[in-house]
Design a protein around this motif. Structure first.
Motif, PDB file in Angstrom:
ATOM      1  N   ARG A 106       0.836  -1.206   0.000  1.00 14.19           N
ATOM      2  CA  ARG A 106       0.000   0.000   0.000  1.00 14.19           C
ATOM      3  C   ARG A 106       0.872   1.259   0.000  1.00 14.19           C
ATOM      4  O   ARG A 106       0.667   2.187   0.781  1.00 14.19           O
ATOM      5  CB  ARG A 106      -0.948  -0.007   1.204  1.00 14.19           C
ATOM      6  CG  ARG A 106      -1.909  -1.187   1.233  1.00 14.19           C
ATOM      7  CD  ARG A 106      -3.012  -0.983   2.235  1.00 14.19           C
ATOM      8  NE  ARG A 106      -2.540  -0.916   3.600  1.00 14.19           N
ATOM      9  CZ  ARG A 106      -2.351  -1.966   4.387  1.00 14.19           C
ATOM     10  NH1 ARG A 106      -2.596  -3.181   3.928  1.00 14.19           N
ATOM     11  NH2 ARG A 106      -1.927  -1.816   5.627  1.00 14.19           N
ATOM     12  N   SER A 107       1.859   1.283  -0.898  1.00 16.43           N
ATOM     13  CA  SER A 107       2.773   2.413  -0.974  1.00 16.43           C
ATOM     14  C   SER A 107       2.922   2.890  -2.419  1.00 16.43           C
ATOM     15  O   SER A 107       2.739   2.116  -3.366  1.00 16.43           O
ATOM     16  CB  SER A 107       4.156   2.029  -0.420  1.00 16.43           C
ATOM     17  OG  SER A 107       4.754   1.026  -1.227  1.00 16.43           O
ATOM     18  N   THR A 109       5.735   5.201  -4.696  1.00 13.69           N
ATOM     19  CA  THR A 109       7.073   5.787  -4.679  1.00 13.69           C
ATOM     20  C   THR A 109       7.389   6.412  -6.032  1.00 13.69           C
ATOM     21  O   THR A 109       7.278   5.752  -7.067  1.00 13.69           O
ATOM     22  CB  THR A 109       8.143   4.728  -4.364  1.00 13.69           C
ATOM     23  OG1 THR A 109       7.832   4.089  -3.125  1.00 13.69           O
ATOM     24  CG2 THR A 109       9.528   5.360  -4.275  1.00 13.69           C
ATOM     25  N   HIS A 129       8.037   9.312  -1.285  1.00 16.04           N
ATOM     26  CA  HIS A 129       7.382   8.062  -0.881  1.00 16.04           C
ATOM     27  C   HIS A 129       6.141   8.357  -0.042  1.00 16.04           C
ATOM     28  O   HIS A 129       6.140   9.230   0.829  1.00 16.04           O
ATOM     29  CB  HIS A 129       8.354   7.207  -0.067  1.00 16.04           C
ATOM     30  CG  HIS A 129       7.820   5.868   0.312  1.00 16.04           C
ATOM     31  ND1 HIS A 129       7.812   4.791  -0.549  1.00 16.04           N
ATOM     32  CD2 HIS A 129       7.255   5.426   1.466  1.00 16.04           C
ATOM     33  CE1 HIS A 129       7.273   3.749   0.057  1.00 16.04           C
ATOM     34  NE2 HIS A 129       6.929   4.114   1.275  1.00 16.04           N
ATOM     35  N   THR A 131       2.980   6.053   2.014  1.00 16.84           N
ATOM     36  CA  THR A 131       2.394   4.780   2.435  1.00 16.84           C
ATOM     37  C   THR A 131       1.023   5.047   3.037  1.00 16.84           C
ATOM     38  O   THR A 131       0.892   5.877   3.948  1.00 16.84           O
ATOM     39  CB  THR A 131       3.281   4.066   3.471  1.00 16.84           C
ATOM     40  OG1 THR A 131       4.560   3.777   2.891  1.00 16.84           O
ATOM     41  CG2 THR A 131       2.640   2.759   3.913  1.00 16.84           C
ATOM     42  N   GLN A 133      -1.811   4.537   5.429  1.00 14.00           N
ATOM     43  CA  GLN A 133      -1.935   3.979   6.778  1.00 14.00           C
ATOM     44  C   GLN A 133      -3.409   3.773   7.130  1.00 14.00           C
ATOM     45  O   GLN A 133      -4.246   4.646   6.909  1.00 14.00           O
ATOM     46  CB  GLN A 133      -1.291   4.925   7.799  1.00 14.00           C
ATOM     47  CG  GLN A 133       0.172   5.225   7.536  1.00 14.00           C
ATOM     48  CD  GLN A 133       1.075   4.059   7.878  1.00 14.00           C
ATOM     49  OE1 GLN A 133       0.680   3.148   8.606  1.00 14.00           O
ATOM     50  NE2 GLN A 133       2.288   4.066   7.361  1.00 14.00           N
ATOM     51  N   LYS A 287       7.222  -2.822  -7.224  1.00 18.65           N
ATOM     52  CA  LYS A 287       8.097  -2.260  -6.213  1.00 18.65           C
ATOM     53  C   LYS A 287       9.307  -1.615  -6.900  1.00 18.65           C
ATOM     54  O   LYS A 287       9.854  -2.165  -7.843  1.00 18.65           O
ATOM     55  CB  LYS A 287       8.567  -3.350  -5.250  1.00 18.65           C
ATOM     56  CG  LYS A 287       7.437  -4.002  -4.482  1.00 18.65           C
ATOM     57  CD  LYS A 287       7.939  -5.063  -3.544  1.00 18.65           C
ATOM     58  CE  LYS A 287       6.794  -5.727  -2.769  1.00 18.65           C
ATOM     59  NZ  LYS A 287       7.278  -6.772  -1.848  1.00 18.65           N
TER      60      LYS A 287
END
Length: 288
Positions: A106-107, A109, A129, A131, A133, A287
């Protein structure tokens, strides 16, 4: 050459073992000259020293003394998608960079000096970046999913989290919780499903050892939550099924969220779609 270095050389030459001292002095003088004679190799600054000494990269030391860096680098951590979009827009590296979205982590970049152009390969060390939460309220509903509660525990849970319930379901469940909490010494005897999909629990309230009052309690089959899944995110509707089990005159309640993992995926997919639409960068799933 400094006065300290000159005095050191003089002291070495004046010693009885002058040849050896002279050799040491010459090496020292060469080291000082090499240190002063800096060489440029691309963006790196090097100092050449004689044998027995090391070749040291002093680029970072010199760069820190300069008023500005020789290139952009570093990673900035951002708290929401709007901040990420604003930072990406300021860098204006759409031609050189990629944005990577990782659904598992769940990020998102952004790499501004990526290797998108083969003729201009970047170092990939200038990044932003974000993420996503999970909110405390969503984590609370997740942690109690499929967890059986007593009558009192269920009533308390509904009242404590009443703000997360959506529409008419909120008042219906609150009425159920209030009725359970206000009625003491009750024995649930039977349950039947009504035509409208609700379940009717029949109970007997024991007033004393000989007498009692009968009643019926309707509970909904499903209810809807309206809450934020991610911090700084928008509200999201989530459906839950209310379950019960009669045992020893009492009743246990619990709920089962309908595919909460899918809700998380959908909410994160909304972030990715917004970044793809508004950033102007190529967005890749994976990623970095």
């Amino acid at each position: 050459m400094s006065d300290t270095t000159t005095n050191t050389l003089g002291a070495l030459i004046a010693r009885e073992d002058a040849p050896e001292a002279l050799q040491v002095a010459e090496q020292l003088a060469a080291s000082v000259a090499g240190a002063l004679n800096l060489r440029q190799h691309g963006d790196a600054t090097l100092a050449m020293l004689p044998g027995g000494y090391e070749l040291r990269d002093v680029t970072s030391i010199i760069e820190k003394a300069a008023p500005v860096r020789n290139r952009c680098q570093g990673t900035v951590m951002l708290g929401d998608v709007d901040s990420l979009l604003a930072y990406c827009d300021d860098q204006a590296c759409q031609e050189f960079g990629y944005i990577y979205a990782d659904p598992d982590g769940r990020s998102i970049t952004a790499i501004f000096n990526d290797q998108r152009l083969r003729a201009v390969p970047g170092w990939r060390d200038h990044r932003a970046h974000f993420t996503a939460q999970l909110t405390p309220e969503f984590q609370k509903w997740m942690s109690n999913d499929k967890k059986a509660m007593s009558q009192g525990e269920f009533a308390e849970f509904i009242e404590d989290n009443f703000a997360d319930l959506n529409g008419q379901d909120a008042q219906t469940l609150l009425n159920v919780a209030t009725t359970i909490q206000a009625t003491t010494g009750i024995n649930f005897s039977s349950a039947r499903r009504l035509q409208d999909g609700q379940v009717q629990l029949t109970y007997n309230e024991v007033i004393d050892a000989k007498a009692g009052a009968d009643g019926a309690l309707k509970i909904p089959q499903v209810f809807t939550l309206g809450l934020r899944i991610f911090k700084n995110g928008e509200g999201y509707k989530l459906t839950a099924r209310l379950k019960y089990r009669l045992a020893a005159g009492g009743v246990k309640f619990w709920y089962e969220l309908e595919r909460p993992e899918r809700a998380i995926e959908d909410a994160f997919a909304g972030y990715v779609a917004a970044v793809r639409e508004k950033s102007g960068y190529v967005v890749l799933i994976g990623k970095p």
